[in-house]
Design an enzyme around this catalytic site. Structure first.
Site, PDB file in Angstrom:
ATOM      1  N   ASP A  14       0.784  -1.239   0.000  1.00 42.86           N
ATOM      2  CA  ASP A  14       0.000   0.000   0.000  1.00 42.86           C
ATOM      3  C   ASP A  14       0.816   1.290   0.000  1.00 42.86           C
ATOM      4  OD1 ASP A  14      -1.955  -1.921   0.225  1.00 42.86           O
ATOM      5  OD2 ASP A  14      -2.553  -1.384   2.247  1.00 42.86           O
ATOM      6  N   LYS A  80      -7.185  -3.756  -3.240  1.00 45.55           N
ATOM      7  CA  LYS A  80      -7.904  -4.482  -2.204  1.00 45.55           C
ATOM      8  C   LYS A  80      -8.696  -3.511  -1.341  1.00 45.55           C
ATOM      9  CE  LYS A  80      -3.879  -4.438   0.919  1.00 45.55           C
ATOM     10  NZ  LYS A  80      -4.377  -3.572   1.978  1.00 45.55           N
ATOM     11  N   CYS A 112      -2.339  -2.779   8.004  1.00 47.04           N
ATOM     12  CA  CYS A 112      -2.178  -3.673   6.857  1.00 47.04           C
ATOM     13  C   CYS A 112      -0.941  -4.560   6.965  1.00 47.04           C
ATOM     14  CB  CYS A 112      -2.165  -2.865   5.564  1.00 47.04           C
ATOM     15  SG  CYS A 112      -3.718  -1.985   5.282  1.00 47.04           S
TER      16      CYS A 112
END
Length: 199
Positions: A14, A80, A112
Protein backbone atom coordinates in the site's frame (compact mmCIF):
# COMPACT_ATOMS: atom_id res chain seq x y z
CA UNK A 1 17.31 -18.29 0.96
CA UNK A 2 20.61 -19.94 1.73
CA UNK A 3 19.74 -21.23 5.20
CA UNK A 4 16.26 -22.46 4.38
CA UNK A 5 14.47 -24.37 1.62
CA UNK A 6 11.71 -21.74 1.59
CA UNK A 7 11.19 -19.73 -1.58
CA UNK A 8 11.53 -16.00 -0.94
CA UNK A 9 8.88 -13.43 -1.94
CA UNK A 10 8.77 -9.66 -1.49
CA UNK A 11 5.57 -7.80 -0.50
CA UNK A 12 5.10 -4.05 -1.09
CA UNK A 13 2.10 -3.03 0.98
CA UNK A 14 0.00 0.00 0.00
CA UNK A 15 2.73 2.53 -0.81
CA UNK A 16 0.39 5.02 -2.48
CA UNK A 17 1.00 8.67 -3.28
CA UNK A 18 -2.00 9.89 -1.29
CA UNK A 19 -0.38 8.59 1.92
CA UNK A 20 2.83 10.61 1.41
CA UNK A 21 1.86 13.62 3.57
CA UNK A 22 0.28 11.49 6.31
CA UNK A 23 2.82 8.73 7.02
CA UNK A 24 5.72 9.27 9.42
CA UNK A 25 8.98 9.38 7.41
CA UNK A 26 7.25 8.19 4.24
CA UNK A 27 10.22 9.04 1.96
CA UNK A 28 12.40 6.71 4.09
CA UNK A 29 9.94 3.84 3.62
CA UNK A 30 10.00 4.50 -0.13
CA UNK A 31 13.81 4.47 -0.12
CA UNK A 32 13.87 1.04 1.53
CA UNK A 33 11.21 -0.26 -0.86
CA UNK A 34 13.31 0.96 -3.81
CA UNK A 35 16.36 -0.84 -2.43
CA UNK A 36 14.36 -4.02 -1.93
CA UNK A 37 12.97 -3.83 -5.47
CA UNK A 38 16.49 -3.53 -6.90
CA UNK A 39 17.64 -6.44 -4.74
CA UNK A 40 14.63 -8.52 -5.77
CA UNK A 41 15.56 -7.96 -9.41
CA UNK A 42 19.17 -9.01 -8.80
CA UNK A 43 18.24 -12.08 -6.73
CA UNK A 44 15.19 -13.01 -8.85
CA UNK A 45 12.75 -12.65 -5.95
CA UNK A 46 9.08 -12.37 -7.07
CA UNK A 47 7.40 -9.12 -6.00
CA UNK A 48 3.80 -8.70 -4.86
CA UNK A 49 2.30 -5.24 -4.47
CA UNK A 50 -1.07 -3.94 -3.34
CA UNK A 51 -3.01 -0.72 -3.19
CA UNK A 52 -5.66 0.00 -0.58
CA UNK A 53 -8.92 1.08 -2.24
CA UNK A 54 -7.23 2.58 -5.31
CA UNK A 55 -10.39 4.41 -6.44
CA UNK A 56 -10.23 6.58 -3.32
CA UNK A 57 -6.56 6.49 -2.38
CA UNK A 58 -4.84 6.40 -5.75
CA UNK A 59 -2.08 4.47 -7.43
CA UNK A 60 1.17 3.09 -6.06
CA UNK A 61 3.85 5.81 -5.87
CA UNK A 62 5.35 6.34 -9.30
CA UNK A 63 8.88 6.54 -7.86
CA UNK A 64 8.71 2.79 -7.19
CA UNK A 65 8.40 2.25 -10.96
CA UNK A 66 6.22 -0.83 -10.67
CA UNK A 67 5.02 -2.44 -13.89
CA UNK A 68 6.22 0.33 -16.18
CA UNK A 69 8.70 0.07 -19.07
CA UNK A 70 12.20 -0.07 -17.63
CA UNK A 71 10.80 -0.49 -14.11
CA UNK A 72 10.16 -3.44 -11.81
CA UNK A 73 7.79 -6.23 -12.75
CA UNK A 74 5.43 -7.62 -10.13
CA UNK A 75 3.94 -11.09 -9.91
CA UNK A 76 0.74 -9.52 -8.61
CA UNK A 77 -0.13 -5.80 -8.36
CA UNK A 78 -3.63 -5.87 -6.93
CA UNK A 79 -6.14 -3.52 -5.41
CA UNK A 80 -7.90 -4.48 -2.20
CA UNK A 81 -10.38 -3.32 0.39
CA UNK A 82 -9.19 -5.93 2.87
CA UNK A 83 -6.55 -4.57 5.20
CA UNK A 84 -4.47 -7.72 4.76
CA UNK A 85 -2.61 -8.42 1.52
CA UNK A 86 -3.80 -12.03 1.89
CA UNK A 87 -6.44 -11.51 -0.81
CA UNK A 88 -8.07 -14.20 -2.99
CA UNK A 89 -5.71 -13.30 -5.87
CA UNK A 90 -2.62 -13.61 -3.69
CA UNK A 91 -3.89 -16.87 -2.18
CA UNK A 92 -4.01 -18.48 -5.62
CA UNK A 93 -0.26 -17.98 -6.00
CA UNK A 94 0.28 -19.79 -2.69
CA UNK A 95 -2.22 -22.58 -3.48
CA UNK A 96 0.49 -25.16 -4.23
CA UNK A 97 0.98 -25.62 -0.49
CA UNK A 98 4.66 -24.70 -0.71
CA UNK A 99 5.83 -22.62 2.24
CA UNK A 100 7.57 -19.31 1.57
CA UNK A 101 9.76 -16.74 3.25
CA UNK A 102 8.01 -13.41 2.74
CA UNK A 103 9.61 -10.01 3.36
CA UNK A 104 7.27 -7.06 3.91
CA UNK A 105 7.71 -3.32 3.49
CA UNK A 106 4.94 -0.73 3.48
CA UNK A 107 2.19 0.80 5.54
CA UNK A 108 0.61 0.98 7.99
CA UNK A 109 2.64 -1.00 10.50
CA UNK A 110 -0.23 -1.60 12.90
CA UNK A 111 -2.94 -2.28 10.32
CA UNK A 112 -2.18 -3.67 6.86
CA UNK A 113 1.39 -4.80 7.57
CA UNK A 114 0.31 -6.41 10.84
CA UNK A 115 -2.77 -8.16 9.43
CA UNK A 116 -0.85 -9.40 6.37
CA UNK A 117 1.88 -10.81 8.60
CA UNK A 118 -0.59 -12.54 10.92
CA UNK A 119 -2.36 -14.15 7.95
CA UNK A 120 0.92 -15.37 6.44
CA UNK A 121 2.10 -16.76 9.78
CA UNK A 122 -1.25 -18.52 10.25
CA UNK A 123 -0.70 -20.22 6.88
CA UNK A 124 2.74 -21.46 7.96
CA UNK A 125 4.95 -19.02 6.05
CA UNK A 126 8.05 -17.37 7.52
CA UNK A 127 7.68 -13.60 7.59
CA UNK A 128 10.35 -10.91 7.76
CA UNK A 129 9.13 -7.38 8.58
CA UNK A 130 11.72 -4.71 7.82
CA UNK A 131 11.90 -2.17 10.62
CA UNK A 132 13.51 0.30 8.20
CA UNK A 133 10.74 -0.28 5.66
CA UNK A 134 7.47 0.14 7.56
CA UNK A 135 5.70 3.08 9.18
CA UNK A 136 2.33 4.51 10.23
CA UNK A 137 0.57 7.87 10.41
CA UNK A 138 1.31 7.98 14.14
CA UNK A 139 4.94 7.06 14.74
CA UNK A 140 4.07 5.75 18.21
CA UNK A 141 2.11 2.89 16.59
CA UNK A 142 5.21 1.45 14.94
CA UNK A 143 7.20 0.03 17.90
CA UNK A 144 4.00 -1.38 19.41
CA UNK A 145 3.14 -3.12 16.15
CA UNK A 146 6.68 -4.48 15.75
CA UNK A 147 6.68 -5.80 19.32
CA UNK A 148 3.41 -7.61 18.69
CA UNK A 149 4.70 -9.06 15.42
CA UNK A 150 7.82 -10.39 17.16
CA UNK A 151 5.61 -11.98 19.82
CA UNK A 152 3.46 -13.58 17.10
CA UNK A 153 6.51 -15.18 15.47
CA UNK A 154 7.57 -12.75 12.74
CA UNK A 155 11.24 -11.88 12.29
CA UNK A 156 11.68 -8.13 12.67
CA UNK A 157 14.95 -7.15 11.02
CA UNK A 158 16.53 -4.56 8.72
CA UNK A 159 16.83 -4.47 4.96
CA UNK A 160 20.59 -4.97 4.92
CA UNK A 161 20.49 -7.85 7.39
CA UNK A 162 17.75 -9.53 5.37
CA UNK A 163 19.61 -9.15 2.09
CA UNK A 164 22.78 -10.72 3.47
CA UNK A 165 20.72 -13.56 4.92
CA UNK A 166 19.18 -14.07 1.47
CA UNK A 167 22.62 -14.32 -0.10
CA UNK A 168 24.21 -16.42 2.62
CA UNK A 169 27.53 -16.64 0.79
CA UNK A 170 29.85 -14.05 -0.78
CA UNK A 171 30.69 -16.68 -3.39
CA UNK A 172 27.34 -16.47 -5.19
CA UNK A 173 27.27 -14.94 -8.67
CA UNK A 174 25.00 -12.09 -7.56
CA UNK A 175 27.19 -10.97 -4.65
CA UNK A 176 29.19 -8.35 -6.56
CA UNK A 177 26.05 -6.61 -7.80
CA UNK A 178 24.43 -6.82 -4.36
CA UNK A 179 27.54 -5.38 -2.68
CA UNK A 180 27.37 -2.50 -5.16
CA UNK A 181 23.71 -1.91 -4.23
CA UNK A 182 24.54 -1.90 -0.51
CA UNK A 183 27.36 0.58 -1.11
CA UNK A 184 25.22 2.87 -3.27
CA UNK A 185 22.43 2.95 -0.67
CA UNK A 186 24.69 3.18 2.40
CA UNK A 187 23.96 6.83 3.20
CA UNK A 188 20.23 6.49 2.58
CA UNK A 189 20.11 3.32 4.70
CA UNK A 190 21.92 5.06 7.56
CA UNK A 191 19.52 8.01 7.47
CA UNK A 192 16.52 5.68 7.31
CA UNK A 193 17.71 3.64 10.29
CA UNK A 194 18.16 6.84 12.30
CA UNK A 195 14.68 8.06 11.33
CA UNK A 196 12.68 4.84 11.69
CA UNK A 197 14.61 2.61 14.09
CA UNK A 198 15.37 4.86 17.04
CA UNK A 199 15.56 2.88 20.27
Amino acid sequence: MAATPLRTLSDICDLQEKFRPAIHEFPRVIATAQKMLRASQILDIPVFATTQNRARLGETCSDLRLDVPGGFATKIHADKTLFSMWTPGVKTFFSSGQKHAVVIVGIESHICVLQTTLDLLREGHKVYVLADGVSSCNKEEVPIALARLRAEGATVTTSESFLYECMGDAGIAEFKEMAKLVKETKESTSQTLQALCKA
